[in-house]
Design a protein around this motif. Sequence first.
Motif, PDB file in Angstrom:
ATOM      1  N   SER A   2       0.825  -1.194   0.000  1.00 30.23           N
ATOM      2  CA  SER A   2       0.000   0.000   0.000  1.00 30.23           C
ATOM      3  C   SER A   2       0.862   1.248   0.000  1.00 30.23           C
ATOM      4  O   SER A   2       2.047   1.217   0.310  1.00 30.23           O
ATOM      5  CB  SER A   2      -0.912  -0.007   1.233  1.00 30.23           C
ATOM      6  OG  SER A   2      -0.160   0.252   2.383  1.00 30.23           O
ATOM      7  N   ASP A   3       0.204   2.400  -0.317  1.00 28.89           N
ATOM      8  CA  ASP A   3       0.917   3.671  -0.353  1.00 28.89           C
ATOM      9  C   ASP A   3       1.513   4.034   0.997  1.00 28.89           C
ATOM     10  O   ASP A   3       2.489   4.771   1.083  1.00 28.89           O
ATOM     11  CB  ASP A   3      -0.036   4.790  -0.809  1.00 28.89           C
ATOM     12  CG  ASP A   3      -0.425   4.621  -2.276  1.00 28.89           C
ATOM     13  OD1 ASP A   3      -1.464   5.176  -2.662  1.00 28.89           O
ATOM     14  OD2 ASP A   3       0.313   3.910  -2.999  1.00 28.89           O
ATOM     15  N   ARG A  23       1.626   0.317  10.772  1.00 27.45           N
ATOM     16  CA  ARG A  23       0.413  -0.432  11.090  1.00 27.45           C
ATOM     17  C   ARG A  23      -0.427  -0.623   9.826  1.00 27.45           C
ATOM     18  O   ARG A  23      -0.734   0.353   9.115  1.00 27.45           O
ATOM     19  CB  ARG A  23      -0.397   0.317  12.147  1.00 27.45           C
ATOM     20  CG  ARG A  23      -1.576  -0.508  12.694  1.00 27.45           C
ATOM     21  CD  ARG A  23      -2.310   0.251  13.780  1.00 27.45           C
ATOM     22  NE  ARG A  23      -1.453   0.493  14.932  1.00 27.45           N
ATOM     23  CZ  ARG A  23      -1.204  -0.379  15.901  1.00 27.45           C
ATOM     24  NH1 ARG A  23      -1.751  -1.591  15.830  1.00 27.45           N
ATOM     25  NH2 ARG A  23      -0.431  -0.071  16.913  1.00 27.45           N
ATOM     26  N   PRO A  24      -0.821  -1.851   9.488  1.00 27.35           N
ATOM     27  CA  PRO A  24      -1.589  -2.113   8.262  1.00 27.35           C
ATOM     28  C   PRO A  24      -2.897  -1.331   8.230  1.00 27.35           C
ATOM     29  O   PRO A  24      -3.538  -1.111   9.258  1.00 27.35           O
ATOM     30  CB  PRO A  24      -1.853  -3.624   8.334  1.00 27.35           C
ATOM     31  CG  PRO A  24      -0.740  -4.155   9.170  1.00 27.35           C
ATOM     32  CD  PRO A  24      -0.473  -3.092  10.193  1.00 27.35           C
ATOM     33  N   GLN A  25      -3.281  -0.921   7.025  1.00 27.45           N
ATOM     34  CA  GLN A  25      -4.526  -0.181   6.825  1.00 27.45           C
ATOM     35  C   GLN A  25      -5.643  -1.059   6.288  1.00 27.45           C
ATOM     36  O   GLN A  25      -6.812  -0.655   6.323  1.00 27.45           O
ATOM     37  CB  GLN A  25      -4.276   0.978   5.868  1.00 27.45           C
ATOM     38  CG  GLN A  25      -3.234   1.965   6.367  1.00 27.45           C
ATOM     39  CD  GLN A  25      -3.628   2.590   7.701  1.00 27.45           C
ATOM     40  OE1 GLN A  25      -4.605   3.326   7.776  1.00 27.45           O
ATOM     41  NE2 GLN A  25      -2.877   2.288   8.740  1.00 27.45           N
ATOM     42  N   THR A  26      -5.314  -2.234   5.788  1.00 23.00           N
ATOM     43  CA  THR A  26      -6.323  -3.193   5.334  1.00 23.00           C
ATOM     44  C   THR A  26      -5.868  -4.583   5.757  1.00 23.00           C
ATOM     45  O   THR A  26      -4.694  -4.808   6.065  1.00 23.00           O
ATOM     46  CB  THR A  26      -6.492  -3.173   3.806  1.00 23.00           C
ATOM     47  OG1 THR A  26      -5.323  -3.737   3.197  1.00 23.00           O
ATOM     48  CG2 THR A  26      -6.715  -1.755   3.296  1.00 23.00           C
ATOM     49  N   ALA A  69      -8.257  -7.025  14.810  1.00 19.47           N
ATOM     50  CA  ALA A  69      -9.558  -6.693  15.391  1.00 19.47           C
ATOM     51  C   ALA A  69     -10.062  -5.351  14.862  1.00 19.47           C
ATOM     52  O   ALA A  69     -11.233  -5.206  14.486  1.00 19.47           O
ATOM     53  CB  ALA A  69      -9.449  -6.657  16.916  1.00 19.47           C
ATOM     54  N   ARG A  70      -9.179  -4.355  14.815  1.00 15.70           N
ATOM     55  CA  ARG A  70      -9.568  -3.030  14.319  1.00 15.70           C
ATOM     56  C   ARG A  70      -9.976  -3.097  12.829  1.00 15.70           C
ATOM     57  O   ARG A  70     -10.985  -2.501  12.423  1.00 15.70           O
ATOM     58  CB  ARG A  70      -8.406  -2.058  14.494  1.00 15.70           C
ATOM     59  CG  ARG A  70      -8.737  -0.623  14.111  1.00 15.70           C
ATOM     60  CD  ARG A  70      -7.531   0.279  14.290  1.00 15.70           C
ATOM     61  NE  ARG A  70      -7.142   0.370  15.684  1.00 15.70           N
ATOM     62  CZ  ARG A  70      -7.684   1.228  16.557  1.00 15.70           C
ATOM     63  NH1 ARG A  70      -8.667   2.029  16.144  1.00 15.70           N
ATOM     64  NH2 ARG A  70      -7.275   1.264  17.792  1.00 15.70           N
ATOM     65  N   LEU A  71      -9.209  -3.834  12.040  1.00 13.21           N
ATOM     66  CA  LEU A  71      -9.509  -3.930  10.611  1.00 13.21           C
ATOM     67  C   LEU A  71     -10.777  -4.732  10.342  1.00 13.21           C
ATOM     68  O   LEU A  71     -11.492  -4.477   9.366  1.00 13.21           O
ATOM     69  CB  LEU A  71      -8.323  -4.543   9.869  1.00 13.21           C
ATOM     70  CG  LEU A  71      -7.044  -3.701   9.876  1.00 13.21           C
ATOM     71  CD1 LEU A  71      -5.908  -4.443   9.195  1.00 13.21           C
ATOM     72  CD2 LEU A  71      -7.282  -2.349   9.211  1.00 13.21           C
ATOM     73  N   LEU A  72     -11.060  -5.703  11.211  1.00 15.74           N
ATOM     74  CA  LEU A  72     -12.312  -6.453  11.080  1.00 15.74           C
ATOM     75  C   LEU A  72     -13.508  -5.524  11.233  1.00 15.74           C
ATOM     76  O   LEU A  72     -14.485  -5.607  10.484  1.00 15.74           O
ATOM     77  CB  LEU A  72     -12.379  -7.552  12.158  1.00 15.74           C
ATOM     78  CG  LEU A  72     -11.778  -8.906  11.834  1.00 15.74           C
ATOM     79  CD1 LEU A  72     -11.877  -9.824  13.040  1.00 15.74           C
ATOM     80  CD2 LEU A  72     -12.456  -9.530  10.627  1.00 15.74           C
TER      81      LEU A  72
END
Length: 437
Positions: A2-3, A23-26, A69-72
Motif C-alpha cells: 500500500s501507499d 500499522r496495516p490499513q487493510t 480486530a480493528r480492521l475487522l
Amino acid sequence: MSDLFAAAPSETDRARPLADQLRPQTLDDVIGQTHLLGPDGTLRRMIASGRLGSLILWGPPGTGKTTVARLLADQIGYRFEQISAVFSGVADLKKVFEKARFERLSGHKTLLFVDEIHRFNRAQQDGFLPVMEDGTVVLVGATTENPSFELNAALLSRSQVLRFESLGLDDLEKLVTRAEALTGAALPLEPEARQTLLTLADGDGRALLGLVEEVLSSVKPGETLDAATMLTVIQRRAPIYDKAQDGHYNLISALHKTIRGSDPDAALYYFARMLDAGEDPLFLARRLIRMAVEDVGLADPQALPQAVAARDAFQMLGSPEGELALAQVVVYLALAPKSNAVYTAYKGAMSVAKATGSPMPPMVILNAPTKLMKGSGYGDGYIYDHDTPEAFSGQEYFPEKIGRQKFYEPVERGFERDLRKRVEYFERLRASKRAED
C-alpha cells in the motif's frame, strides 16, 4: 504494497514509533496469519458470510491481534471500541456497554475489543455474557495465555477461539523490507547480522521494529554492522517465557516428550531454551528424576541414581557449572532403554486398591504378637520362604476377596529383559506349587 509503506515519512510521522507508522490499513496488508486471513482463512470466510460472532484471539505478542480486530470492524462496518483489562474495571465496562446500547438504537453495531482479556477475573468475565447474548456487542478478546485455563467456560462457549502464530523468518523479513521502504534506506547490517536481528525478534513483529529502531538510532553514518557489533549496540530481547504460564508448560512438555522419544539433540535444545529463559535448574532436576522413573524405569535401573546424582551435583556446584550435570542426565535419559511398566503397574495397583476397599490380607501372612491373635489363626500355616529349596513358598498373598492380580509386565528392553525372565520363573514355580497342593 500500500501507499502507506511506499510514501516518505513526514516529520510528524518520524516522531511516531516505527510499529505505529507501519500499522496495516487493510487486512491485505497484514503480514502472517495466512491460516486466518488467506483466501480460505477462517476470518475471510466469516467476512464473506456477512456474519461475525464473538472471537478470542489467542497468540504471542506482536502477531497482529489488535490490528486484525480493528480492521475487522472496518471491514464489516462496525464501530470499534477498545479497552484493556489491565486498566479497566467494572465501572469502565458499564460505560462501554451503555454506549453500545445507545449506538445500537441508531443502527450502529459495536465491536468491543478487549486486550489482555485474561486479566479480568471470573466475575468480570461473566459480565460480558448478557451483552454478547442480546447482541449489544460483538466481543473480540485478545490473550497471550491459554484460554482453556484463563477464561470462563461460559465465555468460551459463546466465542470462537482463533490461534495467532508467531511470525516466521520470512514474515519478519517482509516487515523489515517495509520498514526500509518507509525510511528510504537499507538497514545498515551485514547479511548475517540481518538474520540475527530477525532471530532476536522471536516471532514478534512489534519487537522486531523496535530492534530496527535501535539499530538505526545507534549506527554511525556510512557504517555497516556485523552480527557481533550489532549485538553490542542493541539490548538482547528476552525469550517469550513465563515460568508460571503457558510457555513454561509447553517447553517442559516438549523436553519430557523428546526424552521419552529418545532424541538427545531435541531434548538438549528444549533443556537449553528453558535455562536460557530463566527456568529454575532445580525444577528441571526434579522433572528429570520423574522422567527417570516414569519413562525409563527398570529398563535401566541406573537412570534414577544418575538423575538424583545430577541434582546433587548441581546443588554442590551451583550455576553455571552445575547445569552440565543436568545436561548429562538429559542425554543419558534420552538414550536409555524405555519402559513405563512400573508406572503402569503402579497405576493399576492404585486403581484396584481404591476400588476394592479394605479387605483383610490372608491370615497366613499376618503377624501374631499375642496368644489371642495366634489362637485366632494369625500367621497359621505361614512358610518361611528361605526354608524352601528355591527360597520361594508360592503362597497366595492377595486378599481372598479380590483374588490374584497382575500389574507388572516387564518389557523386552534393557534390564527388564532379565526381570521378565525372573517374573516368568516365579510364575512357573507358583503354578507348580498350586499343582502340588
